[in-house]
Design a protein around this motif. Structure first.
Motif, PDB file in Angstrom:
ATOM      1  N   LEU A  76       0.833  -1.210   0.000  1.00  0.00           N
ATOM      2  CA  LEU A  76       0.000   0.000   0.000  1.00  0.00           C
ATOM      3  C   LEU A  76       0.865   1.257   0.000  1.00  0.00           C
ATOM      4  N   LEU A  77       1.959   1.253   0.780  1.00  0.00           N
ATOM      5  CA  LEU A  77       2.852   2.420   0.813  1.00  0.00           C
ATOM      6  C   LEU A  77       3.491   2.635  -0.555  1.00  0.00           C
ATOM      7  N   THR A  78       3.908   1.561  -1.205  1.00  0.00           N
ATOM      8  CA  THR A  78       4.517   1.678  -2.534  1.00  0.00           C
ATOM      9  C   THR A  78       3.518   2.212  -3.545  1.00  0.00           C
ATOM     10  N   VAL A  79       2.266   1.766  -3.446  1.00  0.00           N
ATOM     11  CA  VAL A  79       1.211   2.270  -4.341  1.00  0.00           C
ATOM     12  C   VAL A  79       1.029   3.771  -4.147  1.00  0.00           C
ATOM     13  N   VAL A  80       0.960   4.221  -2.891  1.00  0.00           N
ATOM     14  CA  VAL A  80       0.773   5.650  -2.603  1.00  0.00           C
ATOM     15  C   VAL A  80       1.943   6.471  -3.135  1.00  0.00           C
ATOM     16  N   ILE A  81       3.177   6.017  -2.861  1.00  0.00           N
ATOM     17  CA  ILE A  81       4.363   6.743  -3.327  1.00  0.00           C
ATOM     18  C   ILE A  81       4.384   6.815  -4.852  1.00  0.00           C
ATOM     19  N   THR A  82       4.099   5.695  -5.507  1.00  0.00           N
ATOM     20  CA  THR A  82       4.132   5.648  -6.971  1.00  0.00           C
ATOM     21  C   THR A  82       3.070   6.558  -7.582  1.00  0.00           C
ATOM     22  N   VAL A  83       1.838   6.476  -7.090  1.00  0.00           N
ATOM     23  CA  VAL A  83       0.740   7.276  -7.647  1.00  0.00           C
ATOM     24  C   VAL A  83       0.989   8.765  -7.450  1.00  0.00           C
ATOM     25  N   ILE A 146       8.957  11.166  -2.002  1.00  0.00           N
ATOM     26  CA  ILE A 146       8.088  11.513  -3.125  1.00  0.00           C
ATOM     27  C   ILE A 146       8.608  12.745  -3.856  1.00  0.00           C
ATOM     28  N   ILE A 147       9.070  13.750  -3.101  1.00  0.00           N
ATOM     29  CA  ILE A 147       9.614  14.968  -3.723  1.00  0.00           C
ATOM     30  C   ILE A 147      10.858  14.635  -4.541  1.00  0.00           C
ATOM     31  N   MET A 148      11.708  13.751  -4.015  1.00  0.00           N
ATOM     32  CA  MET A 148      12.919  13.355  -4.747  1.00  0.00           C
ATOM     33  C   MET A 148      12.570  12.648  -6.053  1.00  0.00           C
ATOM     34  N   TYR A 149      11.616  11.724  -5.988  1.00  0.00           N
ATOM     35  CA  TYR A 149      11.193  11.038  -7.207  1.00  0.00           C
ATOM     36  C   TYR A 149      10.654  12.029  -8.232  1.00  0.00           C
ATOM     37  N   ILE A 203       3.867   7.911 -17.753  1.00  0.00           N
ATOM     38  CA  ILE A 203       3.333   7.215 -16.582  1.00  0.00           C
ATOM     39  C   ILE A 203       3.991   5.855 -16.407  1.00  0.00           C
ATOM     40  N   ILE A 204       4.042   5.061 -17.476  1.00  0.00           N
ATOM     41  CA  ILE A 204       4.557   3.693 -17.338  1.00  0.00           C
ATOM     42  C   ILE A 204       6.056   3.685 -17.058  1.00  0.00           C
ATOM     43  N   LEU A 205       6.819   4.563 -17.710  1.00  0.00           N
ATOM     44  CA  LEU A 205       8.265   4.586 -17.483  1.00  0.00           C
ATOM     45  C   LEU A 205       8.592   4.991 -16.050  1.00  0.00           C
ATOM     46  N   ASN A 206       7.924   6.029 -15.569  1.00  0.00           N
ATOM     47  CA  ASN A 206       8.196   6.487 -14.206  1.00  0.00           C
ATOM     48  C   ASN A 206       7.611   5.558 -13.151  1.00  0.00           C
ATOM     49  N   ALA A 207       6.442   4.979 -13.441  1.00  0.00           N
ATOM     50  CA  ALA A 207       5.828   4.060 -12.486  1.00  0.00           C
ATOM     51  C   ALA A 207       6.697   2.813 -12.297  1.00  0.00           C
ATOM     52  N   MET A 208       7.232   2.278 -13.384  1.00  0.00           N
ATOM     53  CA  MET A 208       8.109   1.111 -13.278  1.00  0.00           C
ATOM     54  C   MET A 208       9.369   1.442 -12.498  1.00  0.00           C
TER      55      MET A 208
END
Length: 282
Positions: A76-83, A146-149, A203-208
Motif C-alpha cells: 500500500l505504501l509503494t502504491v501511494v508513493i508511486t501514484v 516523493i519529492i525526490m522522485y 506514466i509507465i516509465l516512471n511508475a516502473m
C-alpha cells in the motif's frame, strides 16, 4: 537466376531473424517463468530442482510470504508513493513543456537545455549531498522520498513532452480562449487529451522506475517502520544473515511485487509504443 538467389537469400534472412527473435524472447521470458515456477515450491524443492515444475499448484507459499514479510503495508505504501510521485511528474513536466513550446524566448531554450543536461548527471554523483540536505530540512521520510522522485523524473518526462507538444496546433488553444476558456481549461481539456500517448509513456516509465527502485528508499527510509516493497524484500532476505536466502519467501514475494507492473504494461503497451514513436518523430 538472380531472382532465385535473392529469394533464397530472403528466406535465409527471415529464418535467421526468426531464430534471433526466438532466442531474445526466450531470454526475456525465462526469468519470469523461473520465478513463477518457484513461487509454488517449498525451500527444499527449489534448492533440489529449481528448473523443475512444481509438484502441486498451491497458494500457501504466497500466503505465507505475505504474512511473514508483512507485505500488505509495504504494498500500500509503494502504491501511494508511486501514484503521488507519478502524478506530480506528469503535471509538472507536461505544463513546463507546454510553456516552453508556447513561449518563444531564449530563456525557454535555456531551461530546456538545463532539463536535457540534467539527464546526463548520474544519481550517484548527487545522492549523498541530496540526502544530507533533505535530512537537515526534516524531509528524510516518505514525503521527502516523493519529492525526490518528482525531481529526478522531471527531466526525461519534460524532454518527452516537449517533442510532442510542438505538434499541438496553437490555433486550437486560441479558439478555446476566444470561446471563453481560461488557461487551466485549455491545458486540461485541449492540450492534455492531445498528448495522451506521451502521458501514458511517461506514466509507465516512471511508475516502473519508482515501483522497482531500491537505492533511494534505502537511503531515505532505511530500516524505519515505513518500508517500500523492495525494502521489505531486502530486510526479509537479510533476516537470517547475508548467506542464507529463504527462497520459499523470496520467489512468491517478488511475484507479488512484479504482477502490478506487468498488468499495467499489458494494458497500456499500445499507447506506450505509439507515444515513444510519435515523440521521437515530432
Amino acid at each position: 537466376m538472380n531472382h532465385s538467389v535473392e529469394t533464397v537469400g530472403q528466406k535465409i534472412g527471415k529464418v535467421v531473424m526468426f531464430l534471433v527473435l526466438l532466442i531474445m524472447g526466450f531470454v526475456t521470458i525465462f526469468p519470469v517463468a523461473f520465478m513463477l515456477m518457484n513461487s509454488f515450491k517449498s525451500q527444499s524443492e527449489i534448492v533440489d530442482s529449481p528448473l523443475a515444475l512444481p509438484k502441486e499448484i498451491t497458494f500457501k507459499y504466497i500466503s505465507h510470504a505475505m504474512t511473514e514479510i508483512n507485505l500488505l503495508p509495504s504494498f500500500l505504501l509503494t502504491v501511494v508513493i508511486t501514484v503521488v510521485a507519478v502524478s506530480f511528474i506528469v503535471l509538472l513536466s507536461s505544463s513546463a513543456a507546454w510553456m516552453m513550446v508556447r513561449v518563444k524566448s531564449k530563456l525557454a531554450i535555456i531551461i530546456l537545455l538545463v532539463f536535457t543536461a540534467s539527464m546526463l548527471i548520474p544519481f550517484q554523483a548527487v545522492m549523498y549531498p541530496l540526502i544530507s540536505i533533505f535530512e537537515n530540512m526534516g524531509l528524510k521520510n516518505v514525503s521527502g522520498l516523493i519529492i525526490m522522485y518528482g525531481g529526478f523524473g522531471l527531466a526525461m518526462s519534460t524532454f518527452l513532452y516537449h517533442g510532442f507538444m510542438k505538434s499541438v496546433p496553437a490555433s486550437l488553444e486560441e479558439a478555446a480562449i476566444i470561446d471563453g476558456a481560461n488557461v487551466f481549461q485549455v491545458y486540461f481539456k485541449i492540450v492534455m487529451p492531445l498528448v495522451k500517448p506521451t502521458t501514458v509513456t511517461v506514466i509507465i516509465l516512471n511508475a516502473m522506475w519508482v515501483w522497482n527502485d531500491y537505492l533511494l528508499p534505502f537511503l531515505v527510509l532505511g530500516d524505519s517502520e515505513n518500508k517500500t516493497l523492495t525494502l521489505a524484500l531486502y530486510y526479509a532476505k537479510m533476516k537470517d544473515g547475508p548467506y542464507s536466502v529463504p527462497w520459499d519467501l523470496m520467489f512468491p514475494a517478488v511475484l507479488i511485487t512484479v504482477i502490478p507492473v506487468i498488468i499495467l504494461f499489458i494494458f497500456l503497451q499500445k499507447q506506450i509504443i505509439k507515444g515513444m514513436a510519435d515523440g521521437a518523430v515530432k
